[in-house]
Design an enzyme around this catalytic site. Sequence first.
Site: not given
Length: 306
Positions: A137-139
């Site tokens: 998942i994105d930062k």
Amino acid sequence: MSDHVKYVDVRDEGTRVDAWMSREIPGESRSRLQQLIKDKCILVNGSAVKTSYRMKTDDEVTIHLPEPEPLNVEPEDIPLDIVYEDHSVIVVNKPRGMVVHPAPGNMSGTLVNALLGHCHDLSGINGVMRPGIVHRIDKETSGLLMVAKTDTAHRSLAAQLKDKTTKREYLALVHGCLPHDEGTIDAPIGRSDKDRKKMMVTDKNSKHAVTHFKVIERFSKYTYVSCRLETGRTHQIRVHMAYIGHPLAGDPKYGPRKTLPIHGQALHAAELGFVHPETNQFMLFHAPLPEDMNQLLIRLRNHEWD
């Protein structure tokens, strides 16, 4: 260090040296090639040149490609919110702001560093940089991730993702008031032609992508929704919601700069379900809404941004 000598064809007369190099050495980024030119690893007729140099017919280009430095990911003592763990899998609730795995230039402070500090028995299928990482998942997205401790578990979890049998549900705050209570966005996603760090809905070099959404609560200028992933493309929910005119709050990459006060997109992986690789039992996990999103909901209910 490996050396290569190439000669410029008449058809490439006038082409910038960095553009010419990107065709001659596919797979290398333009920024890395420009750095090699600045470091005098690329010589034209025996001399260093600027990245703006225009190629001439029969130019002799000597290319020195340094051997890549071996990468070593260090374990770090970083607190983890472990939702579940056994000898095969770990389910982690990742905080917003944490990168999932290291990359050149960002080798510390990631979820992988923290996992290695917690345990050493992670799947090696994805190599030294991404041990145990089955999906990302994105930062700036918080929430649940499944991590494989063994190669057998990794193969099983990866197959479930491919077969679309995992359950992944996200909670999000989006701009605007969604007119429909629920819906499905079926639109292919590929990399943007204008910005290689962005994705977009496109038929060009794209992959099938499906997101199901359902309205939880409406406000005057925002909507609280749940999004269920059928596929798992890069930035999928962010791209799909922007595509239908309701970009995520806190996501100026795909939406307006004027947005809700949150550090990163208001997106949380709240629910994760999969079949355990060894017991074959379906397991379902939940992660509560993080405090930053919870505070935004409280303020929206108090009509602060009407």
